[in-house]
Design an enzyme around this catalytic site. Structure first.
Site, PDB file in Angstrom:
ATOM      1  N   ASP A 295       0.843  -1.190   0.000  1.00 33.62           N
ATOM      2  CA  ASP A 295       0.000   0.000   0.000  1.00 33.62           C
ATOM      3  C   ASP A 295       0.884   1.248   0.000  1.00 33.62           C
ATOM      4  OD1 ASP A 295      -2.368   1.450   0.113  1.00 33.62           O
ATOM      5  OD2 ASP A 295      -2.491   1.384   2.302  1.00 33.62           O
TER       6      ASP A 295
ATOM      7  N   GLY B 142      -7.628   8.234   6.939  1.00 33.28           N
ATOM      8  CA  GLY B 142      -7.713   8.456   8.380  1.00 33.28           C
ATOM      9  C   GLY B 142      -9.143   8.489   8.896  1.00 33.28           C
TER      10      GLY B 142
END
Length: 312
Positions: free
Chosen positions: A83, A182
């Site tokens: 990632d 987030g």
């Protein structure tokens, strides 16, 4: 079954109108919780490691944990994905070290530099049957080493996607349509909204081509509340509504990344356990319910968002 790349996964997902979950892993309990849920629901899965995960657990431990999951679940298609690989060198290191899929993230670079380095990653990866994801546009938010301020975020320009894919040869493309990294994705009073018009335009210009959504955790309120109930101090956080993600999964989106929701579920479980058992100190006692919380979250995402149950 050995580790697989994402090529066949994405072909089936595109044709079937669902998405495959890409879940970030950092330790054994997270790997176990994810794969146990996927095995029970017969869902293909992508286990992905960020730069932060590789630094925390080490590349070798992560690879061996995922290889163990393959042994434990021989009928389950599992891809091991990097990632946000920030450079060709990082991507190459992961390819050489057993990853079956990598993401080169050149979204912060000028367009031509992004094209050039993505092409270099593809040229190397395809020699080893490793698939490559790249990114156009920039998501706001923070995830490990990725940090983009709101005013620096950029929606993907549909006018660039055909040129980018043709010149780089990438196997999938992450686009920015309103998701954010987030748990704190939006400012107070700001309404989450995905730009389905951009997604539709990209899909029309890249027919049959798999699209990826990053920053797609929904920040389920019950876990934020649980963390606060047991001593945390998290402000209210708003994620991406799951009905929007489900709609995206029925379109060209074949991979949806989920990290923050796993972290919240696991942390809430550990906080609850210690509040109820303040004298316990055996890690197995509090990590077992944490693993179960991960499993429950993944089961929920497979059924409510991804639509990939029974597709293994």
């Amino acid at each position: 079954m050995s580790l697989v790349n994402t090529k066949e996964m994405f072909q089936k997902a595109y044709n079937g109108g669902y998405a495959v979950g890409a879940f970030n892993v950092n330790n054994m309990e997270i790997v176990q919780g994810i794969t146990e849920a996927c095995a029970e629901l017969k869902a293909p899965v992508i286990l992905q490691a960020s730069a932060g995960a590789r630094k925390y657990a080490s590349h070798t431990y992560l690879v061996k944990l995922v290889e163990a999951a393959v042994v434990e679940n021989p009928d389950l298609p599992i891809a091991l994905h990097l990632d946000h690989g920030a450079s060709y060198e990082i991507c190459k290191d992961c390819i050489d070290g057993g990853f079956t899929s990598v993401m080169f993230d050149g979204s912060s670079k000028p367009y031509e530099e992004n094209v050039e380095e993505a092409r270099k990653v593809v040229d190397y990866a395809h020699q080893y049957n490793v698939t490559v994801e790249a990114e156009l546009g920039r998501l706001a938010g923070i995830e490990d080493a990725v940090a983009v301020e709101d005013d620096k975020a950029q929606f993907t320009d549909p006018d660039q996607v055909q040129d980018f894919v043709k010149r780089t040869g990438v196997d999938s493309l992450a686009i920015a349509i309103g998701t954010s990294h987030g748990a704190y994705k939006f400012k107070p009073g700001q309404k989450p909204q995905l730009r389905f018009d951009i997604l539709e335009e990209v899909a029309s210009r890249l027919p049959g081509f798999p699209i990826v959504l990053h920053g797609a955790s929904s920040v389920i309120p019950e876990f934020v509340q649980m963390i606060n109930q047991y001593g945390g101090k998290m402000p209210d956080a708003i994620g991406i509504p799951e009905d929007m993600l489900r709609k995206a999964a029925t379109m060209a989106v074949c991979k949806i990344n989920i990290d923050s929701d796993l972290r919240l579920a696991m942390t809430a479980s550990v906080r609850k356990y210690f509040a109820e058992h303040p004298d316990h100190f055996d890690p197995r006692q509090y990590l077992k319910p944490a693993r179960d919380a991960i499993k429950g979250m993944v089961e929920h995402k497979i059924t409510a968002v991804l639509g990939c149950a029974g597709k293994a």
